[in-house]
Design a protein around this motif. Structure first.
Motif, PDB file in Angstrom:
ATOM      1  N   ILE A  60      70.604  12.666  45.024  1.00 25.77           N
ATOM      2  CA  ILE A  60      70.012  13.914  45.499  1.00 25.77           C
ATOM      3  C   ILE A  60      69.122  13.639  46.708  1.00 25.77           C
ATOM      4  O   ILE A  60      69.224  14.304  47.738  1.00 25.77           O
ATOM      5  CB  ILE A  60      69.202  14.602  44.377  1.00 25.77           C
ATOM      6  CG1 ILE A  60      70.141  15.106  43.276  1.00 25.77           C
ATOM      7  CG2 ILE A  60      68.370  15.760  44.940  1.00 25.77           C
ATOM      8  CD1 ILE A  60      69.424  15.545  42.013  1.00 25.77           C
ATOM      9  N   LEU A  61      68.272  12.628  46.561  1.00 25.23           N
ATOM     10  CA  LEU A  61      67.366  12.301  47.662  1.00 25.23           C
ATOM     11  C   LEU A  61      68.132  11.867  48.903  1.00 25.23           C
ATOM     12  O   LEU A  61      67.794  12.258  50.030  1.00 25.23           O
ATOM     13  CB  LEU A  61      66.391  11.200  47.233  1.00 25.23           C
ATOM     14  CG  LEU A  61      65.305  11.652  46.275  1.00 25.23           C
ATOM     15  CD1 LEU A  61      64.552  10.456  45.710  1.00 25.23           C
ATOM     16  CD2 LEU A  61      64.337  12.612  46.971  1.00 25.23           C
ATOM     17  N   ILE A  62      69.166  11.068  48.685  1.00 22.75           N
ATOM     18  CA  ILE A  62      69.946  10.569  49.808  1.00 22.75           C
ATOM     19  C   ILE A  62      70.642  11.721  50.539  1.00 22.75           C
ATOM     20  O   ILE A  62      70.530  11.880  51.758  1.00 22.75           O
ATOM     21  CB  ILE A  62      70.983   9.525  49.320  1.00 22.75           C
ATOM     22  CG1 ILE A  62      70.274   8.236  48.921  1.00 22.75           C
ATOM     23  CG2 ILE A  62      72.065   9.283  50.353  1.00 22.75           C
ATOM     24  CD1 ILE A  62      69.677   7.444  50.064  1.00 22.75           C
ATOM     25  N   ARG A  63      71.332  12.548  49.793  1.00 21.75           N
ATOM     26  CA  ARG A  63      72.079  13.637  50.415  1.00 21.75           C
ATOM     27  C   ARG A  63      71.140  14.664  51.046  1.00 21.75           C
ATOM     28  O   ARG A  63      71.400  15.168  52.135  1.00 21.75           O
ATOM     29  CB  ARG A  63      73.002  14.306  49.382  1.00 21.75           C
ATOM     30  CG  ARG A  63      74.173  13.432  48.978  1.00 21.75           C
ATOM     31  CD  ARG A  63      74.996  14.054  47.862  1.00 21.75           C
ATOM     32  NE  ARG A  63      76.053  13.155  47.427  1.00 21.75           N
ATOM     33  CZ  ARG A  63      77.269  13.106  47.966  1.00 21.75           C
ATOM     34  NH1 ARG A  63      77.606  13.939  48.938  1.00 21.75           N
ATOM     35  NH2 ARG A  63      78.164  12.253  47.531  1.00 21.75           N
ATOM     36  N   TYR A  64      70.070  14.940  50.346  1.00 25.40           N
ATOM     37  CA  TYR A  64      69.099  15.902  50.866  1.00 25.40           C
ATOM     38  C   TYR A  64      68.511  15.411  52.187  1.00 25.40           C
ATOM     39  O   TYR A  64      68.428  16.161  53.159  1.00 25.40           O
ATOM     40  CB  TYR A  64      68.008  16.116  49.820  1.00 25.40           C
ATOM     41  CG  TYR A  64      66.821  16.916  50.286  1.00 25.40           C
ATOM     42  CD1 TYR A  64      66.922  18.290  50.458  1.00 25.40           C
ATOM     43  CD2 TYR A  64      65.601  16.307  50.548  1.00 25.40           C
ATOM     44  CE1 TYR A  64      65.834  19.036  50.894  1.00 25.40           C
ATOM     45  CE2 TYR A  64      64.510  17.030  50.971  1.00 25.40           C
ATOM     46  CZ  TYR A  64      64.630  18.395  51.143  1.00 25.40           C
ATOM     47  OH  TYR A  64      63.546  19.122  51.570  1.00 25.40           O
ATOM     48  N   ASN A  65      68.125  14.145  52.196  1.00 28.44           N
ATOM     49  CA  ASN A  65      67.531  13.622  53.427  1.00 28.44           C
ATOM     50  C   ASN A  65      68.538  13.519  54.561  1.00 28.44           C
ATOM     51  O   ASN A  65      68.177  13.613  55.727  1.00 28.44           O
ATOM     52  CB  ASN A  65      66.854  12.270  53.166  1.00 28.44           C
ATOM     53  CG  ASN A  65      65.452  12.461  52.610  1.00 28.44           C
ATOM     54  OD1 ASN A  65      64.530  12.776  53.343  1.00 28.44           O
ATOM     55  ND2 ASN A  65      65.308  12.324  51.304  1.00 28.44           N
ATOM     56  N   LYS A  66      69.795  13.336  54.195  1.00 32.64           N
ATOM     57  CA  LYS A  66      70.831  13.356  55.228  1.00 32.64           C
ATOM     58  C   LYS A  66      70.947  14.758  55.817  1.00 32.64           C
ATOM     59  O   LYS A  66      71.050  14.929  57.023  1.00 32.64           O
ATOM     60  CB  LYS A  66      72.172  12.913  54.642  1.00 32.64           C
ATOM     61  CG  LYS A  66      73.250  12.750  55.697  1.00 32.64           C
ATOM     62  CD  LYS A  66      74.451  11.988  55.176  1.00 32.64           C
ATOM     63  CE  LYS A  66      75.522  11.842  56.249  1.00 32.64           C
ATOM     64  NZ  LYS A  66      75.117  10.975  57.376  1.00 32.64           N
ATOM     65  N   LEU A  67      70.868  15.756  54.935  1.00 32.15           N
ATOM     66  CA  LEU A  67      70.927  17.143  55.405  1.00 32.15           C
ATOM     67  C   LEU A  67      69.695  17.509  56.224  1.00 32.15           C
ATOM     68  O   LEU A  67      69.696  18.479  56.973  1.00 32.15           O
ATOM     69  CB  LEU A  67      71.079  18.102  54.212  1.00 32.15           C
ATOM     70  CG  LEU A  67      72.447  18.066  53.520  1.00 32.15           C
ATOM     71  CD1 LEU A  67      72.409  18.843  52.212  1.00 32.15           C
ATOM     72  CD2 LEU A  67      73.542  18.627  54.430  1.00 32.15           C
ATOM     73  N   LEU A  68      68.636  16.734  56.055  1.00 34.19           N
ATOM     74  CA  LEU A  68      67.444  16.961  56.881  1.00 34.19           C
ATOM     75  C   LEU A  68      67.573  16.260  58.230  1.00 34.19           C
ATOM     76  O   LEU A  68      66.708  16.388  59.082  1.00 34.19           O
ATOM     77  CB  LEU A  68      66.192  16.418  56.180  1.00 34.19           C
ATOM     78  CG  LEU A  68      65.703  17.145  54.933  1.00 34.19           C
ATOM     79  CD1 LEU A  68      64.402  16.523  54.458  1.00 34.19           C
ATOM     80  CD2 LEU A  68      65.509  18.632  55.191  1.00 34.19           C
ATOM     81  N   GLY A  69      68.648  15.477  58.384  1.00 34.73           N
ATOM     82  CA  GLY A  69      68.880  14.828  59.663  1.00 34.73           C
ATOM     83  C   GLY A  69      68.321  13.424  59.768  1.00 34.73           C
ATOM     84  O   GLY A  69      68.165  12.888  60.863  1.00 34.73           O
ATOM     85  N   LYS A  70      68.028  12.817  58.626  1.00 33.15           N
ATOM     86  CA  LYS A  70      67.523  11.442  58.688  1.00 33.15           C
ATOM     87  C   LYS A  70      68.661  10.430  58.676  1.00 33.15           C
ATOM     88  O   LYS A  70      69.789  10.746  58.296  1.00 33.15           O
ATOM     89  CB  LYS A  70      66.587  11.172  57.504  1.00 33.15           C
ATOM     90  CG  LYS A  70      65.316  11.995  57.580  1.00 33.15           C
ATOM     91  CD  LYS A  70      64.308  11.518  56.573  1.00 33.15           C
ATOM     92  CE  LYS A  70      63.175  12.530  56.467  1.00 33.15           C
ATOM     93  NZ  LYS A  70      62.441  12.404  55.225  1.00 33.15           N
ATOM     94  N   GLU A  71      68.343   9.220  59.088  1.00 31.10           N
ATOM     95  CA  GLU A  71      69.295   8.119  58.976  1.00 31.10           C
ATOM     96  C   GLU A  71      69.134   7.556  57.572  1.00 31.10           C
ATOM     97  O   GLU A  71      68.124   6.914  57.271  1.00 31.10           O
ATOM     98  CB  GLU A  71      68.982   7.046  60.026  1.00 31.10           C
ATOM     99  CG  GLU A  71      69.984   5.908  60.078  1.00 31.10           C
ATOM    100  CD  GLU A  71      71.376   6.382  60.519  1.00 31.10           C
ATOM    101  OE1 GLU A  71      71.460   7.211  61.444  1.00 31.10           O
ATOM    102  OE2 GLU A  71      72.359   5.915  59.914  1.00 31.10           O
TER     103      GLU A  71
END
Length: 707
Positions: A60-71
RNA sequence: GGGCUUGUAGCUCAGUUGGUUAGAGCAUUCGGUUUACAUCCGAAGGGUCAGGGGUUCGAGUCCCUUCAAGCCCACCA
């Protein structure tokens, strides 16, 4: 679009799409802010259990942060699980009537290596089936050459800086498995009420003759056979019954060896007879007391679980339990029932013997103190916050850590004893043939405690990569997410060792999840037959349903009771998500005439948009603060019981007639909902996304609106 | 002995810095649905929020206490 969402039709295809498209692959050269998690490495040799599905929090954290535009980087690994795996392998050997003693070290190691390599892919594919967005290119195994190298380097650094010492201490030793254990690996077993006094449920009274007198002194002991190893008899100095005895000598029965009678506050006058035998090499407390008084006693139990050096040929060579019965009979010992707890091997269940052994130890205090400072300073935050106290408590009472294990399956300790100079050398890279010959070196046959290498996991995994910049980019990692049960064994140690080696905490946040239990809240175990196989659940209900089951209406850091009812409900939710999409999609196929949109419809849409924006924002905030359940529950409620049951019902006619303006507005809101739900239920959201925007399109390439 | 957690509907559990009428899933009862979904929709019944005390205009929520359950650690001659 099918009228139902059938997970099996989509999941595998979607996962391989993600994997092939490289969307899980992290790079060190982007300008995007980093977000990294190191997966707690599952046992390379075993299937996943349902508890592993709890790593959904990380996904969840990984996908969410990806959707926030992080590497984002989620780095997978596999653990060689030293003793666990060797134990399984030995059972495997036993089936072929073989034992590990039939092979030399190198052969045995090679055999276990092959055994593990054969089984290794299973666990990895199971992680894929759960939908985890892992960067497989960077996968590490705890026995990888480059990993081992760094572990050696750490040991060398600690040795050179005086943090490692070798000492004779008592260890909990299982003669059957032939290894010692740390305190955390030892299991307590209560002696049942029905156990016979003679076997293991008794307290025995032994009379020791006083030297040069006709009197005796009586001691109480649960282990009469250890009397051959006695170094003294001890009484409390304030115990007037024994005032006259202190300073005299007593004779050990049968062998008639003289031992002193001494006094120490340690003795509880109210227990037994108030006099206690001191057996330095076979009891932890006695070991300490003996050290204090400078007492020495022989080792009378060997590493084979048999008596030795007792001073009696009759008893030498007998098993502990046999010897006990014999003594009880020979001395006609009086015994009473005594409730006690035995320390047993957590694998084979044999009673562990405290035995003296030279081992490598880590001086924990300086490391732990630094870790405490870091936690107190807030360099590392712990969620749920109540675990901060647990963490600090553990760090405060952590005593020196025995890192030697007498097993083959592990990283052999790079310490070499020089017979020429009578001292130990540690080599980061193996010594040359010349050095070996010159110094007459012999490598310690022991291996590292698995936790010694895994305590280095966060930096090792990032350092042991082809790309040297990964460590720079992603360390310290963002979050360490794992079960609260391994906080003491693992998180505490990673913090200490990470700080020591890199000078930084290995992760800025620790997130702990609870255990998955059965429908009644009981621990799952093979013997109870209540084990839930996660892969069966994925096959039956889909990965999204399993994942959501662990999140929906759960408490942070709390245990989750797994019920089939709940996973059915979550499968239904996945189907609901799909069908909302399908309804909009069907409407769009209508290609109705240019719509006339009523002012009432306009205001309904406005209301919907505002409500959606609020709930999505809320969910987003909840994920930020690790309140996953709350965020997910809100989206569940909103999408099903507001968006579908209220708004779509109100707009049903417009949708059916293909009113493009209404459909576009709905699609937009729905799309934003899909994005925020995607981290929780990645497959169904991606499946719908592809129906709308094409098979090459991925929701992971989008960004969350307004963030 | 030390520490932690839990007690809310028949069951399993949510309930945010205290704030209208305490929620969900499942189960139960009644009704609906040929055309997004029966893996559906609508409605109903069901709770002195473990007991007691306190703080407050107001407590499921904060404090004290009692009871009950569970987990971890230490000790165990």
């Amino acid at each position: 679009m099918d009228s139902r969402y059938n997970p099996a039709d989509h999941e595998e295809k979607i996962y391989s799409f993600w994997e092939k498209s490289g969307t899980f692959t992290a790079t060190s050269d982007s300008n995007k802010p980093p977000f990294s998690i190191i997966l707690p490495p599952p046992n390379a040799n075993a299937d996943l259990h349902v508890g592993h599905a709890m790593y959904v929090y990380e996904d969840i954290l990984i996908r969410y942060n990806k959707l926030l535009g992080k590497e984002v980087l989620w780095l997978p690994g596999a653990d060689h699980a030293g003793f666990e795996t060797q134990f399984v392998f030995e059972k495997h050997l036993a089936k072929k009537d073989q034992s590990r003693f039939d092979f030399d070290r190198t052969t045995l190691f090679k055999m276990i290596w092959d055994f593990v390599m054969k089984n290794r892919g299973t666990m990895e594919n199971q992680l894929r089936r759960l939908g985890f967005a892992l960067d497989w290119n960077k996968m590490k195994f705890t026995m990888d050459e480059d990993v081992v190298k760094i572990v050696h380097k750490t040991f060398k650094k600690m040795f050179d800086e005086g943090l490692i010492y070798r000492d004779l201490k008592l260890v909990n030793y299982c003669w059957k498995d032939g290894t010692s254990f740390s305190d955390l690996e030892v299991e307590d077993k209560e002696i049942s009420e029905t156990a016979t006094v003679e076997a293991e449920g008794g307290l025995f009274y032994i009379d020791y003759k006083i030297v040069g007198e006709s009197g005796t002194i009586q001691v109480a002991t649960t282990r009469p056979e250890t009397m051959f190893g006695d170094a003294a008899i001890m009484v409390n100095p304030s115990d007037i019954r024994y005032t006259g005895f202190v300073g005299k000598k007593a004779l050990i029965p049968i062998i008639n060896r003289e031992i002193p009678i001494i006094a120490d506050e340690y003795v509880d006058p109210d227990f037994g007879t108030g006099a206690v035998k001191v057996t330095p090499l076979h009891d932890f407390n006695d070991f300490e007391v003996a050290k204090k008084h400078g007492l020495k006693g022989p080792q009378i139990i060997g590493f084979d679980g048999k008596l030795c050096n007792t001073g009696s040929d009759v008893y030498n060579g007998l098993r502990v339990t046999v010897a006990r019965l014999r003594i009880v009979t020979e001395l006609n010992l009086k015994a009473v029932k005594h409730k006690k707890v035995l320390k047993v091997c957590y694998k084979c269940g044999m009673t562990l013997q405290p035995l003296p052994k030279e081992q490598w130890f880590i001086k924990v205090r300086p490391l732990a103190d630094k870790a405490i400072e870091a936690v107190e300073r807030g360099d590392m935050k712990i969620y749920p916050t109540r675990f901060k106290k647990t963490m600090i408590d553990w760090l405060l009472k952590f005593h020196d850590w025995n890192i030697s294990r007498q097993i083959v399956w592990g990283i052999q300790i790079p310490a070499y004893f020089s017979k020429k100079e009578n001292k130990w050398y540690v080599y980061e890279t193996p010594p040359t043939a010349e050095e070996i010959e010159e110094l007459r070196l012999e490598q310690d046959s022991d291996t590292f405690d698995t936790w010694f290498s895994s305590s280095q996991w966060p930096f090792v995994t990032l350092m042991a990569q082809e790309n040297p910049n990964l460590f720079e980019k992603f360390y310290p990692t963002s979050v360490m997410e794992t079960g609260y049960d391994i906080l003491p064994a693992w998180v505490v140690r990673m913090t200490m060792i990470g700080l020591y080696v890199t000078g930084e905490v290995p992760f800025s946040k620790v997130l702990l999840h609870g255990m998955v239990r059965d429908s009644k809240g009981l621990k799952m175990s093979k013997s109870k037959g209540n084990v839930v196989n996660p892969m069966d659940m994925v096959s039956k209900y889909g990965a999204d349903a399993l994942r959501a089951t662990l999140i929906f209406q759960s408490k942070e850091g709390g245990d989750v009771n797994f019920t089939e009812d709940k996973i059915v409900g979550m499968r239904n939710y996945a189907n609901k998500i799909w069908n909302i999409g399908r309804f909009i999609w069907l409407g769009k196929q209508e290609k109705g005439e240019a719509p006339v949109i009523s002012s009432e419809t306009v205001s309904i849409l406005k209301e919907l948009q505002a409500e959606a924006e609020t709930v999505i924002k809320k969910c987003s905030n909840d994920i930020d603060s690790f309140k996953f359940s709350r965020g997910f529950d809100d989206m569940y409620e909103f999408l099903w019981h507001r968006f579908a049951d209220i708004y779509i019902e109100k707009l049903k006619d417009e949708i059916r007639s293909g009113n493009i303006e209404v459909l576009d507005a709905l699609e937009k809101v729905y799309g934003e909902c899909l994005k925020i739900i995607h981290p929780f239920m990645p497959f169904v959201t991606e499946a719908v996304w592809k129906e709308f925007y094409g098979m090459d399109s991925s929701i992971l390439d989008t960004r969350l609106h307004n963030r």
